[in-house]
Design a protein around this motif. Structure first.
Motif, PDB file in Angstrom:
ATOM      1  N   SER A   1      39.798  36.309  42.779  1.00  0.00           N
ATOM      2  CA  SER A   1      39.461  37.563  43.441  1.00  0.00           C
ATOM      3  C   SER A   1      39.287  36.990  45.122  1.00  0.00           C
ATOM      4  N   ALA A   2      39.540  37.818  45.964  1.00  0.00           N
ATOM      5  CA  ALA A   2      39.419  37.796  47.560  1.00  0.00           C
ATOM      6  C   ALA A   2      38.607  38.879  48.044  1.00  0.00           C
ATOM      7  N   PRO A   3      37.720  38.789  49.099  1.00  0.00           N
ATOM      8  CA  PRO A   3      36.968  39.975  49.725  1.00  0.00           C
ATOM      9  C   PRO A   3      37.891  40.679  50.665  1.00  0.00           C
ATOM     10  N   TRP A   4      39.170  40.738  50.317  1.00  0.00           N
ATOM     11  CA  TRP A   4      40.063  41.499  51.176  1.00  0.00           C
ATOM     12  C   TRP A   4      41.416  41.629  50.602  1.00  0.00           C
ATOM     13  N   ASN A   5      41.850  42.656  50.892  1.00  0.00           N
ATOM     14  CA  ASN A   5      43.438  42.931  50.391  1.00  0.00           C
ATOM     15  C   ASN A   5      44.386  42.169  50.459  1.00  0.00           C
ATOM     16  N   GLY A   6      44.450  40.924  49.872  1.00  0.00           N
ATOM     17  CA  GLY A   6      45.345  40.075  50.423  1.00  0.00           C
ATOM     18  C   GLY A   6      47.039  40.186  50.070  1.00  0.00           C
ATOM     19  N   LEU A   7      47.082  41.200  49.020  1.00  0.00           N
ATOM     20  CA  LEU A   7      48.588  41.318  48.738  1.00  0.00           C
ATOM     21  C   LEU A   7      48.389  42.976  48.456  1.00  0.00           C
ATOM     22  N   PRO A   8      48.516  43.817  49.739  1.00  0.00           N
ATOM     23  CA  PRO A   8      48.675  45.177  50.020  1.00  0.00           C
ATOM     24  C   PRO A   8      49.638  45.646  48.672  1.00  0.00           C
TER      25      PRO A   8
ATOM     26  N   GLU B   1      54.012  36.616  50.301  1.00  0.00           N
ATOM     27  CA  GLU B   1      53.939  37.929  51.137  1.00  0.00           C
ATOM     28  C   GLU B   1      54.396  38.931  49.823  1.00  0.00           C
ATOM     29  N   ALA B   2      53.574  40.207  50.086  1.00  0.00           N
ATOM     30  CA  ALA B   2      53.699  41.243  49.489  1.00  0.00           C
ATOM     31  C   ALA B   2      55.036  41.958  49.507  1.00  0.00           C
ATOM     32  N   GLY B   3      55.608  42.196  48.435  1.00  0.00           N
ATOM     33  CA  GLY B   3      56.844  43.193  48.147  1.00  0.00           C
ATOM     34  C   GLY B   3      56.208  44.519  47.790  1.00  0.00           C
ATOM     35  N   THR B   4      57.206  45.378  47.607  1.00  0.00           N
ATOM     36  CA  THR B   4      56.947  46.759  47.033  1.00  0.00           C
ATOM     37  C   THR B   4      56.348  46.747  45.512  1.00  0.00           C
ATOM     38  N   ALA B   5      56.757  45.667  44.875  1.00  0.00           N
ATOM     39  CA  ALA B   5      56.348  45.596  43.261  1.00  0.00           C
ATOM     40  C   ALA B   5      55.959  44.101  42.869  1.00  0.00           C
ATOM     41  N   TYR B   6      56.196  43.167  43.775  1.00  0.00           N
ATOM     42  CA  TYR B   6      56.005  41.920  43.566  1.00  0.00           C
ATOM     43  C   TYR B   6      55.772  41.096  44.830  1.00  0.00           C
TER      44      TYR B   6
ATOM     45  N   LEU C   1      49.543  45.487  45.485  1.00  0.00           N
ATOM     46  CA  LEU C   1      49.435  44.565  44.399  1.00  0.00           C
ATOM     47  C   LEU C   1      47.942  44.251  43.789  1.00  0.00           C
ATOM     48  N   MET C   2      47.072  44.577  44.668  1.00  0.00           N
ATOM     49  CA  MET C   2      45.601  44.470  44.236  1.00  0.00           C
ATOM     50  C   MET C   2      44.854  45.692  44.103  1.00  0.00           C
ATOM     51  N   THR C   3      43.626  45.406  43.338  1.00  0.00           N
ATOM     52  CA  THR C   3      42.686  46.535  43.259  1.00  0.00           C
ATOM     53  C   THR C   3      41.333  46.118  43.396  1.00  0.00           C
ATOM     54  N   GLU C   4      40.737  46.775  43.973  1.00  0.00           N
ATOM     55  CA  GLU C   4      39.076  46.445  44.645  1.00  0.00           C
ATOM     56  C   GLU C   4      38.097  46.652  43.500  1.00  0.00           C
ATOM     57  N   ASP C   5      37.153  45.821  43.408  1.00  0.00           N
ATOM     58  CA  ASP C   5      36.004  46.193  42.356  1.00  0.00           C
ATOM     59  C   ASP C   5      34.936  46.802  42.926  1.00  0.00           C
ATOM     60  N   ALA C   6      33.853  46.908  42.387  1.00  0.00           N
ATOM     61  CA  ALA C   6      32.553  47.445  42.693  1.00  0.00           C
ATOM     62  C   ALA C   6      31.763  46.317  43.656  1.00  0.00           C
TER      63      ALA C   6
ATOM     64  N   GLY D   1      33.406  44.831  46.283  1.00  0.00           N
ATOM     65  CA  GLY D   1      34.083  44.460  47.492  1.00  0.00           C
ATOM     66  C   GLY D   1      35.297  43.369  47.158  1.00  0.00           C
ATOM     67  N   GLU D   2      35.487  42.994  45.990  1.00  0.00           N
ATOM     68  CA  GLU D   2      36.430  41.844  45.590  1.00  0.00           C
ATOM     69  C   GLU D   2      37.697  42.361  45.129  1.00  0.00           C
ATOM     70  N   TRP D   3      38.836  41.954  45.540  1.00  0.00           N
ATOM     71  CA  TRP D   3      40.282  42.262  45.215  1.00  0.00           C
ATOM     72  C   TRP D   3      40.997  41.267  44.573  1.00  0.00           C
ATOM     73  N   ARG D   4      41.559  42.031  43.250  1.00  0.00           N
ATOM     74  CA  ARG D   4      42.254  41.031  42.287  1.00  0.00           C
ATOM     75  C   ARG D   4      43.603  41.772  42.142  1.00  0.00           C
ATOM     76  N   LEU D   5      44.493  40.740  41.518  1.00  0.00           N
ATOM     77  CA  LEU D   5      45.705  41.583  41.178  1.00  0.00           C
ATOM     78  C   LEU D   5      45.679  42.371  40.236  1.00  0.00           C
ATOM     79  N   THR D   6      46.188  43.587  40.500  1.00  0.00           N
ATOM     80  CA  THR D   6      45.899  44.727  39.434  1.00  0.00           C
ATOM     81  C   THR D   6      46.616  44.334  38.061  1.00  0.00           C
ATOM     82  N   ASP D   7      47.681  43.782  37.985  1.00  0.00           N
ATOM     83  CA  ASP D   7      48.307  43.343  36.672  1.00  0.00           C
ATOM     84  C   ASP D   7      47.906  41.971  36.491  1.00  0.00           C
ATOM     85  N   ASP D   8      47.187  41.644  35.421  1.00  0.00           N
ATOM     86  CA  ASP D   8      46.723  40.201  35.125  1.00  0.00           C
ATOM     87  C   ASP D   8      46.335  39.436  36.150  1.00  0.00           C
ATOM     88  N   PRO D   9      45.415  39.670  36.656  1.00  0.00           N
ATOM     89  CA  PRO D   9      44.792  38.524  37.797  1.00  0.00           C
ATOM     90  C   PRO D   9      44.793  37.270  37.223  1.00  0.00           C
ATOM     91  N   ARG D  10      44.673  36.917  36.006  1.00  0.00           N
ATOM     92  CA  ARG D  10      44.746  35.342  35.989  1.00  0.00           C
ATOM     93  C   ARG D  10      45.662  34.779  36.422  1.00  0.00           C
TER      94      ARG D  10
END
Length: 274
Positions: free
Chosen positions: A234-241, A166-171, A243-248, A250-259
């Motif tokens: 990555s996922a095709p939706w913003n699973g952790l609002p 579950e997404a928090g404000t920073a984690y 905390l994620m950034t969308e690429d060109a 339409g895939e969403w990854r963690l903004t900070d170190d998606p690995r």
């Protein structure tokens, strides 16, 4: 006792108009471009294999954007969903695109009775489907029942690791079960996963997580041969609002170190035989 299907169906039924109107489903692009494919299907083209001329079925098809994408790749498609409004929109989209797709309103666990045993060359299940089902072994048995000998299963799904968070404000906090539970995880949320100004009155859903081991074991227990599992960051939706950034694409990854996070996976299996 309230049936989870009634609860979830009411939720999905009410959200269909918002999903059809949302840019996230790209209905207008399907209509404008005869070669357009859904982002979900396009993402997995390297793993999907040749489907042209094959008879396929899309389980839990919602409004049919992945279904018509597979039809555009040359597959002879059937599809099934428990939401009548969703199937109505899916059928309308296919007709407007000039595609012959056989749509059915039915629960996924009834798919063999509705569609016929050993009738399909491949079964396709897309993002956000398995979490609505309480029993992954029963689902795998349905898949095995639908496939002809030699037929294959193709799944892209949200990773059970992501579903625990579950997404928090920073984690993100690990809050929900990783493994399948007897009782559902009950959510009461007013929105949906696409941007919309619509206000909804049905807000409760009943959901389940299924661990990767449980899913692979269920597939094997149903008599299918497990072929491969590919995990994606990555996922095709913003699973952790937040905390994620969308690429060109339409895939969403963690903004900070998606690995650090497996967000989705692609699973392939087949039924033994010619």
């Amino acid at each position: 006792m309230t049936d989870y299907r009634d609860v979830n169906r009411a939720n999905w039924d009410e959200r269909v108009p918002a999903h059809v109107a949302s840019p996230s489903y790209h209905v207008e692009q399907f209509l404008a471009d005869p070669s357009y494919l859904s982002e979900v299907v396009r993402f997995d083209l390297p793993r999907l294999g040749e489907v042209s001329g094959l008879r396929g079925v899309h389980l839990q098809c919602h409004i049919g954007t992945d279904t018509v994408s597979l039809a555009r790749l040359g597959a002879r498609m059937s599809a099934l969903d428990f939401s009548a409004p969703a199937v109505e929109q899916a059928r309308s989209l296919a007709e407007r695109l000039g595609l012959a797709v056989d749509f059915h309103v039915a629960d996924v666990y009834d798919a063999v009775e509705v569609l016929g045993a050993a009738s399909y060359d491949f079964v396709y299940t897309g993002i956000g489907a398995l979490c609505w089902l309480p029993d992954i072994e029963r689902w795998a048995s349905v898949v095995a029942g639908l496939l002809r000998p030699g037929g294959r299963l193709f799944v892209r799904e949200g990773h059970p690791m992501l579903w625990t968070l579950e997404a928090g404000t920073a984690y993100a906090e690990v809050r929900y079960p990783y493994f399948e539970t007897a009782e559902p995880i009950v959510f009461d949320e007013g929105g949906t996963y696409v941007e919309t100004d619509a206000e909804f009155t049905t807000t409760v859903t009943h959901e389940w997580n299924h661990g990767l081991g449980e899913t692979i074991t269920a597939v094997q227990k149903a008599g299918l041969v497990f072929d491969s599992l590919t995990e994606h960051d990555s996922a095709p939706w913003n699973g952790l609002p937040g905390l994620m950034t969308e690429d060109a694409d339409g895939e969403w990854r963690l903004t900070d170190d998606p690995r650090r996070l497996a967000a989705t996976y692609t699973l392939r299996a087949h039924k033994p035989g010619q």
